[in-house]
Design a protein around this motif. Sequence first.
Motif, PDB file in Angstrom:
ATOM      1  N   LEU A  41       0.808  -1.222   0.000  1.00 27.45           N
ATOM      2  CA  LEU A  41       0.000   0.000   0.000  1.00 27.45           C
ATOM      3  C   LEU A  41       0.838   1.268   0.000  1.00 27.45           C
ATOM      4  O   LEU A  41       0.589   2.181  -0.798  1.00 27.45           O
ATOM      5  CB  LEU A  41      -0.943   0.004   1.208  1.00 27.45           C
ATOM      6  N   TYR A  92       2.581   1.785  -3.344  1.00 30.82           N
ATOM      7  CA  TYR A  92       1.595   2.097  -4.386  1.00 30.82           C
ATOM      8  C   TYR A  92       1.211   3.573  -4.336  1.00 30.82           C
ATOM      9  O   TYR A  92       1.142   4.249  -5.366  1.00 30.82           O
ATOM     10  CB  TYR A  92       0.349   1.223  -4.227  1.00 30.82           C
ATOM     11  N   ALA A  93       0.961   4.064  -3.125  1.00 34.86           N
ATOM     12  CA  ALA A  93       0.566   5.470  -2.981  1.00 34.86           C
ATOM     13  C   ALA A  93       1.676   6.403  -3.447  1.00 34.86           C
ATOM     14  O   ALA A  93       1.416   7.402  -4.134  1.00 34.86           O
ATOM     15  CB  ALA A  93       0.190   5.755  -1.529  1.00 34.86           C
ATOM     16  N   LEU A 127       1.410   9.028  -6.546  1.00 37.09           N
ATOM     17  CA  LEU A 127       1.355  10.429  -6.133  1.00 37.09           C
ATOM     18  C   LEU A 127       1.781  11.426  -7.217  1.00 37.09           C
ATOM     19  O   LEU A 127       1.043  12.401  -7.462  1.00 37.09           O
ATOM     20  CB  LEU A 127       2.196  10.631  -4.870  1.00 37.09           C
ATOM     21  N   TYR A 138      -7.957  17.430  -0.017  1.00 33.94           N
ATOM     22  CA  TYR A 138      -6.773  16.691   0.431  1.00 33.94           C
ATOM     23  C   TYR A 138      -5.570  17.632   0.543  1.00 33.94           C
ATOM     24  O   TYR A 138      -4.812  17.581   1.515  1.00 33.94           O
ATOM     25  CB  TYR A 138      -6.464  15.548  -0.545  1.00 33.94           C
ATOM     26  N   LYS A 158      -2.916  10.164   6.006  1.00 26.23           N
ATOM     27  CA  LYS A 158      -3.774   8.987   5.901  1.00 26.23           C
ATOM     28  C   LYS A 158      -4.942   9.243   4.952  1.00 26.23           C
ATOM     29  O   LYS A 158      -5.348   8.368   4.189  1.00 26.23           O
ATOM     30  CB  LYS A 158      -4.282   8.591   7.286  1.00 26.23           C
ATOM     31  N   GLN A 175      -3.543   9.125   1.396  1.00 29.13           N
ATOM     32  CA  GLN A 175      -3.233   7.755   1.000  1.00 29.13           C
ATOM     33  C   GLN A 175      -4.496   6.999   0.594  1.00 29.13           C
ATOM     34  O   GLN A 175      -4.501   6.276  -0.402  1.00 29.13           O
ATOM     35  CB  GLN A 175      -2.514   7.024   2.143  1.00 29.13           C
ATOM     36  N   HIS A 213      -7.156   8.217  -0.670  1.00 34.10           N
ATOM     37  CA  HIS A 213      -7.537   8.732  -1.990  1.00 34.10           C
ATOM     38  C   HIS A 213      -6.686   8.092  -3.085  1.00 34.10           C
ATOM     39  O   HIS A 213      -7.201   7.705  -4.148  1.00 34.10           O
ATOM     40  CB  HIS A 213      -7.365  10.248  -2.001  1.00 34.10           C
ATOM     41  N   LEU A 214      -5.405   7.939  -2.821  1.00 34.77           N
ATOM     42  CA  LEU A 214      -4.496   7.361  -3.816  1.00 34.77           C
ATOM     43  C   LEU A 214      -4.756   5.867  -4.000  1.00 34.77           C
ATOM     44  O   LEU A 214      -4.608   5.338  -5.111  1.00 34.77           O
ATOM     45  CB  LEU A 214      -3.043   7.591  -3.385  1.00 34.77           C
ATOM     46  N   TRP A 215      -5.147   5.180  -2.932  1.00 35.53           N
ATOM     47  CA  TRP A 215      -5.402   3.738  -3.023  1.00 35.53           C
ATOM     48  C   TRP A 215      -6.706   3.411  -3.730  1.00 35.53           C
ATOM     49  O   TRP A 215      -6.883   2.305  -4.245  1.00 35.53           O
ATOM     50  CB  TRP A 215      -5.432   3.121  -1.621  1.00 35.53           C
ATOM     51  N   GLN A 216      -7.620   4.371  -3.760  1.00 28.50           N
ATOM     52  CA  GLN A 216      -8.956   4.094  -4.294  1.00 28.50           C
ATOM     53  C   GLN A 216      -8.903   3.527  -5.709  1.00 28.50           C
ATOM     54  O   GLN A 216      -9.560   2.525  -6.014  1.00 28.50           O
ATOM     55  CB  GLN A 216      -9.804   5.363  -4.279  1.00 28.50           C
ATOM     56  N   ALA A 236     -10.195   4.838   3.808  1.00 26.85           N
ATOM     57  CA  ALA A 236      -9.215   3.805   3.451  1.00 26.85           C
ATOM     58  C   ALA A 236      -9.609   2.454   4.044  1.00 26.85           C
ATOM     59  O   ALA A 236      -9.426   1.404   3.415  1.00 26.85           O
ATOM     60  CB  ALA A 236      -7.821   4.209   3.933  1.00 26.85           C
TER      61      ALA A 236
END
Length: 230
Positions: free
Chosen positions: A26, A29-30, A34, A50, A83, A86, A88-91, A131
């Motif tokens: 995770l 990935y973020a 980014l 954000y 957090k 992150q 948002h980036l993982w979505q 998240a």
Amino acid sequence: MLADVDVLLLDIEGTVCPISFVKDVLFPYALQALPGVLDDRWDSPTFASYREAFPEEYRNDRTALEAHVKDLVERDLKVPYLKSLQGHLWQHGYETGVLRAPLFDDVPAFIKSAHSAGKKVMIYSSGSVPAQKLFFGHTTADPSDMMPFISNWFDTVNAGPKTEAGSYTKILSTVPETNPSRWLFLSDNIKEVDAARAAGMQSYPVVRPGNAPLPADHPLTNSALSSFSA
């Protein structure tokens, strides 16, 4: 384990999934996602919340914000605005199937059996609530979406720091009709376990493959759970 429990409160990292998924999958990935997000969405209204959550010195400087994120991740600091970003980036990763949360084999049955028995199942993690929902909505379990079994979600924003008893008192207040002694909190972090117990909850540490060893001199180390199977 659940006979004298009405509410089950679960940590995520090192408790229901390997720490390695967070640190080795995770987080990288973020960081990889980014730069592209900053390039494409810096001035987007959907990204503004954000960006505006960051301290003022980073909000209007793309390079500084990116460097700040990398520094926070490297130091593993659990800052709420990090957090949130992150999550948002993982979505995108979860929604496209690139990311799937690898639950330990005993976890899905444990959560489903608790839910079937009429227990409330809740999550408390340093990761943001959005998240957390992405995580449990896209797991390796069957069904992949475990969210229907979970009734509430807590993070450091809506509950507070996980090593402070007051955070657990705040969580307890969401189900005031249930005695604190009928709650069970499970976590790999012994300081979190101590805080939950100070608030009146039942709580035990969890040992999983890849976790740091529990302190040998702590009285609860010998009571640690290595499995949620009956």
